[in-house]
Structure formats: structure tokens, C-alpha cells
Design an enzyme around this catalytic site. Sequence first.
Site, mmCIF file in Angstrom:
data_model
loop_
_atom_site.group_PDB
_atom_site.id
_atom_site.type_symbol
_atom_site.label_atom_id
_atom_site.label_comp_id
_atom_site.label_asym_id
_atom_site.label_seq_id
_atom_site.Cartn_x
_atom_site.Cartn_y
_atom_site.Cartn_z
ATOM 1 C CG HIS A 1 -86.859 -14.057 18.258
ATOM 2 N ND1 HIS A 1 -85.745 -14.279 17.474
ATOM 3 C CD2 HIS A 1 -87.845 -13.674 17.396
ATOM 4 C CE1 HIS A 1 -86.029 -14.039 16.215
ATOM 5 N NE2 HIS A 1 -87.308 -13.669 16.130
ATOM 6 C CG ASP B 1 -91.827 -14.120 15.368
ATOM 7 O OD1 ASP B 1 -90.707 -13.644 15.632
ATOM 8 O OD2 ASP B 1 -92.076 -14.716 14.291
ATOM 9 C CG HIS C 1 -87.659 -17.871 14.664
ATOM 10 N ND1 HIS C 1 -88.878 -17.847 15.321
ATOM 11 C CD2 HIS C 1 -87.528 -16.657 14.083
ATOM 12 C CE1 HIS C 1 -89.457 -16.678 15.128
ATOM 13 N NE2 HIS C 1 -88.655 -15.942 14.400
#
Length: 277
Positions: free
Chosen positions: A97, A99, A253
Site C-alpha cells: 500500500h 499511505d 510498502h
Amino acid sequence: MSLTITPLSPALGAQISGVDISRDITVEQRDAIEQALLQHQVLFFRDQPINPEQQARFAARFGDLHIHPIYPNVPDTPQVLILDTAVTDVRDNAVWHTDVTFLPTPALGAVLSAKQLPAFGGDTLWASGIAAFEALSAPLREMLDGLTATHDFTKSFPLERFGTTPEDLARWEATRRNNPPLSHPVIRTHPVSGRKALFVNEGFTTRINELNDYESEALLKLLFAHATRPEFSIRWRWQENDVAFWDNRVTQHFAVDDYRPNRRVMHRATILGDAPF
């Protein structure tokens, strides 16, 4: 002190030494760190025992800070959220994903500090959207460059996991109202470097708007797999008081959830960015 920058892989990642980020860094240090971030996309600092106030102060040198609508935060420093497996369901971090892409202006970056770690496990991986974009064939790059994708808060924060108490439900419903699904370009141009990066992620991206459902599902499946290939990524084995600082505009990440029932506690300060283009 002068910074030492040690690259860790061809695609992204560098370790930084020669700076104490618990202190108020100089303009020169700030500029050097920013340049390293632009080049390497994710930076790692070993042995930086910072408190939440120091973490927020360091992160704020690079932009305004975000207060997360769902995760708990440090009471006296609400800009620092708490990822504590003993308190909060953090399974949404165990997926690739980027953020808060459910915001109109997703995060520029984030500063993550390791507070309590399991004896083993709990690594985090980062992947370069720049490397992923540049490895695509020219015809596919050209097609993707004009497309947009929908990003939805509820994909990573579903009601059944984040609305289990009346207080949590009220917070979840308010967040959904304040953050309806929105669109970002599939290929993002970095606002500083001008480099292009793949900007879809499994955590929040639900469809490619210009395609029908079948085409969108098939293409997103391909892009999610492509973006996280090993040659575009790096894996960091945490030590207590490590700090990571990543460019959220061009990376994604994955926090490996392999340490249960042991506890893992991380603090994150999120830096707001600008509207993707």
C-alpha cells in the site's frame, strides 16, 4: 557532522549516518536529507532513540503533518500515530500500500520509528513506483499515462474490522463521510524530480475508471504484481530505535505480519503532500 549516504539496492533505499534527528537539524542537513530522499526514495537511520515530540519536529521540517482519522495517536503529540499490535488491528499494513491515497493530497512521505520489536520477524518492504513504471513496455506506459483510478478508504479499513464498538463505528462513519472515493492518475509525475511512477496500490485502489469491470480487474491484478517484483523492492530488518523516512509519492510498502503473538510497536508521523498529477 556531515551525512554519510550508503545506497542499499539499485532500485531504492539508502542508509544515512552522521546526523542526530532527535536534535533540531540544520538547514544544510535538511536539504541533504531531502536530496537523498529524492534519489533513493526510502532512507534508514540506525540508533535514533527519538520521542514523539522529536519525531514530529523532524517530520515537520519537510511539510505539514497529518492526523490519521482511524489509528490512535500519542495524546500529547497527535501528529504521531501508534501502530501497536496489542491495541489495534494492523492487518491492513500487511498488504502492499501507499499511505492515505484516499486523500485528495496523499502523503508526501512518512517517518516511522521502531519502539518495540519481536525477537524476530516484523520486517518491512518498500517498492519503487519509478522502477516499476520504467520497466513497463513503451506501449503499456503510453496507455496507462492517460488513465485514472479510484482510491477508497474502506478497502483497507472495512467496517467489520474498524467499527466494532460504538466509538469506533462513529469514527469510521465520520471518516467515510469526510473521505469519499476519489480518483488519482494511474501514472503520477513526481512534483520535484519530474520522474514518473506507477501510482496504484492494493491497499486503496479499487478500479481503473476508464475501463470496464473485467478490464479494470485484470489490469490492476497485473500492475499490483508487477509493482512489487523483487528487483523493484528492498526489505529492512528492524532494530529498536531505527527510523525510516520514505517518499510516499513514488513508493509503496508492506509490513510483514509474521511475528504473532509477539508484540510490535511503531510510531509514524505522516507528512502531507499535494494533489497527484
